[in-house]
Design a protein around this motif. Structure first.
Motif: not given
Length: 346
Positions: A13, A17, A21, A26, A29, A35-36, A38-40
């Motif tokens: 993951s 990512w 990016n 990164c 983030a 938030e990070l 939740a993204t990963l």
């Protein structure tokens, strides 16, 4: 095997990512770990589901064991010399990957990555390294450490602080990321369940009574004095404290060998704490955190310490990153700092 699959899921993951990016993106983030995470997390869930493992399976292991040792979670490429201070963490690709993997791991454990304003200026990640000089902090950075839980003067999750309801809970998890460990210094972990098996029922009962004294640990004490002044009650020793708590799923502990003793002149209370200390020594297990590894210690059901570090300052000496994880769903606004996605009071 679940640990190995979890390691690969996090690695995949975060690697994708970072590949997709720019490094600057990164790095930025990391300022919002919620938030990070939740993204990963979706990519981690998918990778685990492909091998018939659920997040519940991973979380169950994290709450039934004092530690999870995740090997080769991130790749270690070029690093600068080991820092000579707790903060800041150098911003290079390897440390960004290490930090993002910690955030992703804790998100999978239903925890937010957090810090406390009173420790190391509230930085989310800190360097665990040998410090220069001959003051208390430098000496401690070289010495071995006996078993303890972090944030010992903060309440357990679900409870209020003894005299200031603004104080957030201590962390559920302590997450250590390995960058360098040339001398294979051990990290020690003491499973609470094994420790308590060495005690009598009467000794366990004594530890559940509010009859002990705890004191702020050094890294918090310095920050508390800076933030609130030398007369802050948060700097004082706290008397009448319970160390061991029984819940639906077993016992939780808040304890530090260097910060706790019996409050009253009670032979039973003193005997219980001495037996607890001895049992910690007898039940200690050791782990070597290699570069690229994550070690997640459950701060409720495990105590942790380390072997003697010693050695040089800077250069290629031992270098870990540390952060905390906490289920923050029950926090109140006054237990957080305005303007920060991760920093908790005090």
């Amino acid at each position: 095997m679940i640990d190995a699959h979890f390691s690969r899921a996090i690695h995949g993951s975060v690697s994708r990512w970072m590949h997709d990016n720019p490094l600057e993106f990164c790095l930025s983030a990391l300022n919002n770990p919620v938030e990070l995470g939740a993204t990963l997390l979706p990519a981690i869930v998918t990778a685990l589901e492909d091998v018939n493992i659920s997040l519940y399976d991973v979380q169950r292991i994290a709450w039934s064991n004092p530690l999870i040792h995740l090997r080769a979670v991130f790749d270690v490429h070029e690093l600068p010399e080991t820092p000579t201070a707790f903060i800041p963490v150098p911003d290079v690709a390897t440390t960004v990957a290490a930090r993002a993997c910690a955030v992703a791991c804790l998100a999978a454990l239903n925890s937010d990555t957090i810090s406390y304003g009173s420790e190391n200026e509230g930085y989310l990640f800190v360097n665990l390294v040998v410090l220069p000089g001959d003051d208390d902090f430098a000496d401690k950075s070289k010495a071995d450490m006996r078993g303890h839980t972090d944030g010992v003067t903060f309440p357990l999750r679900g409870q209020l602080h003894e005299f200031d309801k603004r104080v957030a809970p201590s962390p559920d998890f302590v997450c250590l990321s390995g960058l360098r460990n040339p001398d294979e210094i051990i990290t020690t972990v003491m499973p609470l369940s094994a420790v308590l098996q060495q005690l009598t029922c009467d000794e366990i009962t004594e530890l559940t009574k509010p009859q002990y004294v705890i004191r702020p640990q050094k890294t918090f004490k310095r920050g508390l004095r800076t933030l609130f002044g030398k007369d802050s009650p948060l700097l004082d020793a706290m008397a009448g404290i319970q160390l061991l708590f029984e819940g639906d799923d077993g016992y939780w502990i808040r304890y530090s060998h260097s910060a706790g003793d019996a409050d009253y002149d009670s032979k039973l209370a003193s005997q219980a704490i001495k037996r607890f200390e001895q049992a910690c020594l007898e039940c200690s297990t050791s782990v070597v955190i290699e570069p690229g590894d994550l070690l997640v210690v459950n701060n409720r059901v495990g105590l942790h310490g380390r072997g003697m570090v010693g050695g040089e300052v800077g250069g290629n000496s031992r270098w870990l990153l540390r952060t905390y994880g906490l289920d923050t769903q029950g926090l109140t606004p006054e237990q957080r700092y305005d303007g920060s996605a991760f920093k908790l009071f005090p």
